[in-house]
Design a protein around this motif. Structure first.
Motif, PDB file in Angstrom:
ATOM      1  N   MET A  71     -19.973  77.482 -27.397  1.00  0.00           N
ATOM      2  CA  MET A  71     -20.830  76.710 -26.491  1.00  0.00           C
ATOM      3  C   MET A  71     -20.140  75.414 -26.120  1.00  0.00           C
ATOM      4  SD  MET A  71     -24.706  75.300 -27.109  1.00  0.00           S
ATOM      5  CE  MET A  71     -24.179  74.280 -28.492  1.00  0.00           C
ATOM      6  N   GLY A  72     -20.086  75.078 -24.811  1.00  0.00           N
ATOM      7  CA  GLY A  72     -19.478  73.846 -24.369  1.00  0.00           C
ATOM      8  C   GLY A  72     -20.517  72.780 -24.095  1.00  0.00           C
ATOM      9  N   ILE A  73     -20.081  71.532 -24.144  1.00  0.00           N
ATOM     10  CA  ILE A  73     -20.947  70.404 -23.817  1.00  0.00           C
ATOM     11  C   ILE A  73     -20.288  69.635 -22.692  1.00  0.00           C
ATOM     12  CG2 ILE A  73     -22.062  68.305 -24.655  1.00  0.00           C
ATOM     13  CD1 ILE A  73     -21.968  69.476 -27.459  1.00  0.00           C
ATOM     14  N   ARG A  74     -21.013  69.442 -21.598  1.00  0.00           N
ATOM     15  CA  ARG A  74     -20.484  68.748 -20.428  1.00  0.00           C
ATOM     16  C   ARG A  74     -21.252  67.445 -20.228  1.00  0.00           C
ATOM     17  NH1 ARG A  74     -18.612  72.587 -16.546  1.00  0.00           N
ATOM     18  NH2 ARG A  74     -18.182  70.802 -15.187  1.00  0.00           N
ATOM     19  N   GLU A  75     -20.516  66.371 -19.949  1.00  0.00           N
ATOM     20  CA  GLU A  75     -21.128  65.091 -19.579  1.00  0.00           C
ATOM     21  C   GLU A  75     -20.970  64.936 -18.076  1.00  0.00           C
ATOM     22  OE1 GLU A  75     -22.766  63.011 -21.478  1.00  0.00           O
ATOM     23  OE2 GLU A  75     -22.393  63.980 -23.410  1.00  0.00           O
ATOM     24  N   THR A 119     -26.299  65.145 -20.024  1.00  0.00           N
ATOM     25  CA  THR A 119     -25.577  66.007 -20.954  1.00  0.00           C
ATOM     26  C   THR A 119     -26.050  67.439 -20.767  1.00  0.00           C
ATOM     27  OG1 THR A 119     -25.363  64.224 -22.569  1.00  0.00           O
ATOM     28  CG2 THR A 119     -25.066  66.473 -23.375  1.00  0.00           C
ATOM     29  N   HIS A 177     -25.572  71.305 -22.175  1.00  0.00           N
ATOM     30  CA  HIS A 177     -25.074  72.255 -23.167  1.00  0.00           C
ATOM     31  C   HIS A 177     -25.001  73.635 -22.515  1.00  0.00           C
ATOM     32  CE1 HIS A 177     -25.418  69.874 -27.004  1.00  0.00           C
ATOM     33  NE2 HIS A 177     -26.099  69.098 -26.160  1.00  0.00           N
ATOM     34  N   GLU A 178     -23.827  74.228 -22.560  1.00  0.00           N
ATOM     35  CA  GLU A 178     -23.658  75.587 -22.060  1.00  0.00           C
ATOM     36  C   GLU A 178     -23.777  76.562 -23.234  1.00  0.00           C
ATOM     37  OE1 GLU A 178     -20.622  75.198 -18.363  1.00  0.00           O
ATOM     38  OE2 GLU A 178     -19.751  74.791 -20.343  1.00  0.00           O
ATOM     39  N   GLU A 215     -23.129  80.175 -25.277  1.00  0.00           N
ATOM     40  CA  GLU A 215     -22.165  81.261 -25.350  1.00  0.00           C
ATOM     41  C   GLU A 215     -22.688  82.369 -24.447  1.00  0.00           C
ATOM     42  OE1 GLU A 215     -19.338  81.192 -26.754  1.00  0.00           O
ATOM     43  OE2 GLU A 215     -19.495  79.422 -28.057  1.00  0.00           O
ATOM     44  N   TRP A 273     -23.708  79.140 -18.164  1.00  0.00           N
ATOM     45  CA  TRP A 273     -22.798  78.008 -18.035  1.00  0.00           C
ATOM     46  C   TRP A 273     -23.024  77.277 -16.711  1.00  0.00           C
ATOM     47  CZ3 TRP A 273     -21.117  83.129 -18.428  1.00  0.00           C
ATOM     48  CH2 TRP A 273     -20.642  83.718 -17.261  1.00  0.00           C
ATOM     49  N   THR A 290     -28.469  76.289 -16.443  1.00  0.00           N
ATOM     50  CA  THR A 290     -28.407  75.143 -17.359  1.00  0.00           C
ATOM     51  C   THR A 290     -29.313  73.996 -16.919  1.00  0.00           C
ATOM     52  OG1 THR A 290     -26.504  74.203 -16.184  1.00  0.00           O
ATOM     53  CG2 THR A 290     -26.040  75.702 -18.030  1.00  0.00           C
ATOM     54  N   ASN A 337     -31.365  71.280 -23.113  1.00  0.00           N
ATOM     55  CA  ASN A 337     -30.879  70.288 -22.149  1.00  0.00           C
ATOM     56  C   ASN A 337     -31.963  69.280 -21.773  1.00  0.00           C
ATOM     57  OD1 ASN A 337     -28.259  71.259 -22.106  1.00  0.00           O
ATOM     58  ND2 ASN A 337     -28.668  72.692 -20.433  1.00  0.00           N
TER      59      ASN A 337
END
Length: 231
Positions: free
Chosen positions: A1-5, A14, A16-17, A19, A34, A65, A95
């Protein structure tokens, strides 16, 4: 899981993507797991229309998301509902929580074309009779055969004054999908976008404004797919 700002108009969100989440029936990966560039483009464009969003009721269809819906809340929307299929709700709820927007944003399951799960919640807090002031979508013009169900849901949540804003990568089937919505009575205007996605790709993106059918008037007779400024 990725976290994007993500920075939108000087504010950070913020995201959170998940899996890869698969459809339990088909086994296909759900692409809403994602963050897509089209949702970023739509969110950046929305920041230029903050006055149109403040205090309004907003629903995001196929939220994934949830970035555009969260952006609407950040820009002052009075009520935001993020909707998608059940498997993606956990990510949406997270999120909402991490961005501290739980007081104005709720997460609901909504399958396009189905009315059963809508009746309990869709009318509460909307403008009237289940209609929302603003409907948001990003990268939903993927499967032509899904447009009939999408049109059914749009007609359920839109009124004659609703604004429907869609961010989309322009692919070879995008206009075929839009054509199906036109056949359902919607008008379509492709808006020039003052912002772009800076990822070094050559992909083309657009903002589309859908005009809901008005009782007694088949708006879909008027299809405009060129830059005309604000609609």
């Amino acid at each position: 899981m990725g976290i994007r700002e993500i920075s939108i108009s000087g504010h950070k969100l913020t995201i959170h993507e998940l899996e890869d989440v698969c459809d339990s029936a088909t086994g296909r990966v759900l692409t809403g797991s994602w963050l897509w560039d089209s949702s970023l483009l739509l969110s950046q464009w929305m920041a230029t229309r903050a006055e149109d969003i403040r205090g309004k009721s907003v629903i995001e269809l196929g939220a994934g998301t949830g970035l555009p819906g969260l952006t609407a809340a950040m820009l002052g929307a009075g009520r935001v509902v993020l909707t998608d299929v059940e498997a993606l709700l956990r990510g949406l709820e997270r999120n909402v929580e991490v961005n501290g927007l739980g007081e104005r944003v709720e997460v609901r399951e909504l399958v396009w074309g189905s009315e059963e799960e809508e009746e309990e919640w869709v009318s509460s807090g909307a403008r009237k009779g289940g209609e929302f002031d603003i409907v948001l979508m990003s990268d939903v013009f993927l499967e032509v055969e899904a447009m009939g169900d999408l049109a059914k849901t749009l007609k359920r949540v839109c009124g004659s004054g609703s604004q429907v804003w869609c961010g989309s990568e322009v692919r070879q089937w995008t206009y075929e999908c839009l054509g199906q919505l036109v056949s359902e009575g919607f008008g379509v205007v492709e808006l020039p976008s003052p912002v772009g996605v800076s990822d070094g790709s050559s992909d083309l993106f657009s903002i589309f404004h859908l005009i809901p059918p008005i009782e007694g008037c088949h708006v879909g007779e008027y299809l405009v797919l060129e830059g005309l400024g604000d609609a």
